[in-house]
Design a protein around this motif. Sequence first.
Motif, PDB file in Angstrom:
ATOM      1  N   LYS A 204       5.217  -5.973   5.669  1.00 14.75           N
ATOM      2  CA  LYS A 204       4.865  -7.329   6.073  1.00 14.75           C
ATOM      3  C   LYS A 204       4.585  -7.401   7.570  1.00 14.75           C
ATOM      4  N   ARG A 205       5.383  -6.667   8.346  1.00  9.47           N
ATOM      5  CA  ARG A 205       5.133  -6.625   9.787  1.00  9.47           C
ATOM      6  C   ARG A 205       3.760  -6.005  10.063  1.00  9.47           C
ATOM      7  N   ALA A 206       3.434  -4.936   9.355  1.00  8.74           N
ATOM      8  CA  ALA A 206       2.132  -4.302   9.522  1.00  8.74           C
ATOM      9  C   ALA A 206       1.008  -5.268   9.155  1.00  8.74           C
ATOM     10  N   LEU A 207       1.228  -6.050   8.105  1.00  8.27           N
ATOM     11  CA  LEU A 207       0.236  -7.035   7.691  1.00  8.27           C
ATOM     12  C   LEU A 207       0.022  -8.076   8.793  1.00  8.27           C
ATOM     13  N   GLU A 208       1.111  -8.496   9.427  1.00  6.26           N
ATOM     14  CA  GLU A 208       1.040  -9.468  10.513  1.00  6.26           C
ATOM     15  C   GLU A 208       0.277  -8.901  11.705  1.00  6.26           C
ATOM     16  N   VAL A 209       0.560  -7.644  12.057  1.00  3.89           N
ATOM     17  CA  VAL A 209      -0.136  -7.014  13.174  1.00  3.89           C
ATOM     18  C   VAL A 209      -1.631  -6.884  12.865  1.00  3.89           C
ATOM     19  N   ALA A 210      -1.951  -6.475  11.632  1.00  5.66           N
ATOM     20  CA  ALA A 210      -3.357  -6.340  11.237  1.00  5.66           C
ATOM     21  C   ALA A 210      -4.080  -7.676  11.336  1.00  5.66           C
ATOM     22  N   ALA A 211      -3.423  -8.749  10.880  1.00  5.82           N
ATOM     23  CA  ALA A 211      -4.040 -10.068  10.926  1.00  5.82           C
ATOM     24  C   ALA A 211      -4.220 -10.559  12.353  1.00  5.82           C
ATOM     25  N   LEU A 230       0.602  -7.556  -1.277  1.00  3.51           N
ATOM     26  CA  LEU A 230       0.526  -7.681   0.171  1.00  3.51           C
ATOM     27  C   LEU A 230      -0.917  -7.878   0.626  1.00  3.51           C
ATOM     28  N   ALA A 231      -1.816  -7.050   0.111  1.00  2.00           N
ATOM     29  CA  ALA A 231      -3.210  -7.130   0.529  1.00  2.00           C
ATOM     30  C   ALA A 231      -3.837  -8.474   0.167  1.00  2.00           C
ATOM     31  N   GLU A 232      -3.526  -8.989  -1.007  1.00  2.00           N
ATOM     32  CA  GLU A 232      -4.119 -10.246  -1.452  1.00  2.00           C
ATOM     33  C   GLU A 232      -3.646 -11.432  -0.616  1.00  2.00           C
ATOM     34  N   LEU A 298     -20.267  -9.768   1.857  1.00  2.00           N
ATOM     35  CA  LEU A 298     -19.581 -10.919   1.272  1.00  2.00           C
ATOM     36  C   LEU A 298     -18.167 -11.059   1.831  1.00  2.00           C
ATOM     37  N   ALA A 299     -17.622  -9.968   2.388  1.00  2.00           N
ATOM     38  CA  ALA A 299     -16.294 -10.004   3.030  1.00  2.00           C
ATOM     39  C   ALA A 299     -16.396 -10.259   4.528  1.00  2.00           C
ATOM     40  N   HIS A 300     -17.580 -10.559   5.027  1.00  2.00           N
ATOM     41  CA  HIS A 300     -17.768 -10.784   6.472  1.00  2.00           C
ATOM     42  C   HIS A 300     -16.819 -11.873   6.965  1.00  2.00           C
ATOM     43  N   ASN A 301     -16.175 -11.592   8.086  1.00  2.00           N
ATOM     44  CA  ASN A 301     -15.161 -12.491   8.672  1.00  2.00           C
ATOM     45  C   ASN A 301     -13.949 -12.676   7.760  1.00  2.00           C
ATOM     46  N   GLY A 302     -13.775 -11.751   6.834  1.00  2.00           N
ATOM     47  CA  GLY A 302     -12.639 -11.823   5.919  1.00  2.00           C
ATOM     48  C   GLY A 302     -12.078 -10.440   5.659  1.00  2.00           C
ATOM     49  N   VAL A 303     -11.687 -10.194   4.409  1.00  2.00           N
ATOM     50  CA  VAL A 303     -10.951  -8.968   4.046  1.00  2.00           C
ATOM     51  C   VAL A 303     -11.681  -8.244   2.920  1.00  2.00           C
ATOM     52  N   LEU A 304     -11.865  -6.945   3.088  1.00  2.00           N
ATOM     53  CA  LEU A 304     -12.352  -6.069   2.022  1.00  2.00           C
ATOM     54  C   LEU A 304     -11.182  -5.206   1.577  1.00  2.00           C
ATOM     55  N   PHE A 305     -10.746  -5.369   0.340  1.00  2.00           N
ATOM     56  CA  PHE A 305      -9.586  -4.653  -0.193  1.00  2.00           C
ATOM     57  C   PHE A 305     -10.045  -3.641  -1.224  1.00  2.00           C
ATOM     58  N   LEU A 306      -9.771  -2.373  -0.958  1.00  2.00           N
ATOM     59  CA  LEU A 306     -10.105  -1.291  -1.884  1.00  2.00           C
ATOM     60  C   LEU A 306      -8.816  -0.738  -2.460  1.00  2.00           C
ATOM     61  N   ASP A 307      -8.471  -1.221  -3.646  1.00  2.00           N
ATOM     62  CA  ASP A 307      -7.282  -0.728  -4.334  1.00  2.00           C
ATOM     63  C   ASP A 307      -7.615   0.607  -4.995  1.00  2.00           C
ATOM     64  N   GLU A 308      -6.615   1.470  -5.109  1.00  2.00           N
ATOM     65  CA  GLU A 308      -6.836   2.828  -5.617  1.00  2.00           C
ATOM     66  C   GLU A 308      -7.975   3.482  -4.839  1.00  2.00           C
ATOM     67  N   ALA A 309      -7.890   3.442  -3.518  1.00  2.00           N
ATOM     68  CA  ALA A 309      -8.983   3.883  -2.659  1.00  2.00           C
ATOM     69  C   ALA A 309      -9.459   5.314  -2.939  1.00  2.00           C
ATOM     70  N   PRO A 310      -8.555   6.303  -3.201  1.00  2.00           N
ATOM     71  CA  PRO A 310      -9.063   7.658  -3.460  1.00  2.00           C
ATOM     72  C   PRO A 310      -9.909   7.776  -4.722  1.00  2.00           C
ATOM     73  N   GLU A 311      -9.842   6.776  -5.604  1.00  2.00           N
ATOM     74  CA  GLU A 311     -10.634   6.811  -6.824  1.00  2.00           C
ATOM     75  C   GLU A 311     -12.082   6.384  -6.596  1.00  2.00           C
ATOM     76  N   PHE A 312     -12.370   5.793  -5.431  1.00  2.00           N
ATOM     77  CA  PHE A 312     -13.749   5.428  -5.118  1.00  2.00           C
ATOM     78  C   PHE A 312     -14.561   6.686  -4.853  1.00  2.00           C
TER      79      PHE A 312
END
Length: 511
Positions: A204-211, A230-232, A298-312
């Motif tokens: 949660k602290r990391a999420l706050e710093v990222a934001a 957390l990401a959502e 479409l995520a401009h000025n927002g968040v792009l979340f890639l779940d299961e990132a190594p599967e991309f």
Amino acid sequence: MALASTFGVTLAGVAGQLVEIEADVSAGIPGLSFTGLPDKSVLESRDRMRAALVNSGVAWPNHKVTVALLPADVHKIGSRFDLAMAMALLAAAGEVAPAPLARTAWLAELGLNGRLRAIRGVLPSVLAAKRGGITRVIVARGNAREAALVDGVEVRAARDLTELIAWLRGEGEPPPLAAAEPDPDDPDPGGGDLADVAGQTEAKRALEVAAAGSHHLYFVGAPGAGKTMLAERLPGLLPALDRDAALEVTAVHSVAGRLLEQARLVRRPPLQAPHHTATVAALVGGGSHLARPGAISLAHNGVLFLDEAPEFSPRALDALRQPLESGVVVLHRGGGAVTYPARFLLVLAANPCPCGSRAHECDCAPQARRRYQQRLSGPLLDRIDVRVQVDPVAHAELFADVGTRESSAQVAVRVATARAAAAERWRGMPWRSNSVIPGSVLRAAPWALPHQVLRATEGYLQRGQLSARGFDRVLRLSWTVADLAGHLAPTAGDLAEALYYRTGWAESWAA
């Protein structure tokens, strides 16, 4: 026989350009010809216009008709010119007076029965018309709310050609003025509340710093630990978009066809979470002739979340590298190049191994785990500022009183305060958040940190454990940590926390 003209708008990405449409009706072999680089869908408007005019009670001119779309060296794509060409033709044929067509842009597709049909990209089209000196825009009713989002332009929404012809002949009322949906004062961030997430204090602290600093984030942890939750919730920590940013984001969504009748400004930072089977074109944009926006725009000025990132797909992931640096994506296709904005906050989430089992159940060989983790390339990971291990939630934390957990609103206040401090510090410069400050600026006076503060970080750089880019990113992170703490400049403790997020090896924060 006469010549008449009016205006439409062509789009290349979210950039609109005013197009003057001239129609000439003269003696000669009956027929309709186009000039000005029209594509096939523009050429097909010949039959749509003929049927629409006849079904609206207007005779098709039995003369030679020439329609010019100017400037002639710009490609004209799509059915968005139907209405403008029809109105220029009607004026040239003497069916309506040409005067009302001046300084008016017409943006709609025509149905065979004369009905006006909504088109994509009306918001950027109206913005372009306004910049070109247009004072009035006529659109289909399905685009009314979207077009009305632009101030300073008279927007009227018509049902069909019959309504427009009667108005221009002085036989009917003008189409009604379009009204935008009112902007809510406190828009719902959606995505759930951070208080829903049990435990995970470090994440949660990391999420706050990222934001607070718009830093990219990477969560690694066992299934069920809360990475997706957390990401959502990250968009709910970000401040609402100001009007200029909201118009920019809404324009991208308009081009993608995501607004139409329920149109309103996108005031909350958007969240895009494509499936791991997404292609390169789905992520960065694509399509034939002129490319459409992908998930990163479409995520401009927002968040792009890639779940299961190594599967991309590795190609899809590495296609993100250039937009992460520049904040835009330039797509070249046969019809030309289009540029879309793509300044997003990237969040990656991954399991530590391919089997996705909990640690005590995993039987993956070390080599298999290493290969799985290496599916995220070094150059991509080098652009990720914050990397956090998300451990399973302890029993006591899971059943702790929800009322003791911080809500998204509480954390958002601290984020807003930190962002305001950064904006004040960089006022007069072309940057607003710490994540985009050039390293050369942070390493020079007056922002350079003293050697005693940088000692530990310089050691990582000298030993090759940090790249030059990584060193600069640690500096940026430290300024964000300092802003959250209310410090005028990063302390050794702020830098140690930033270094921990970057490397996973924490120095003593008390040093």
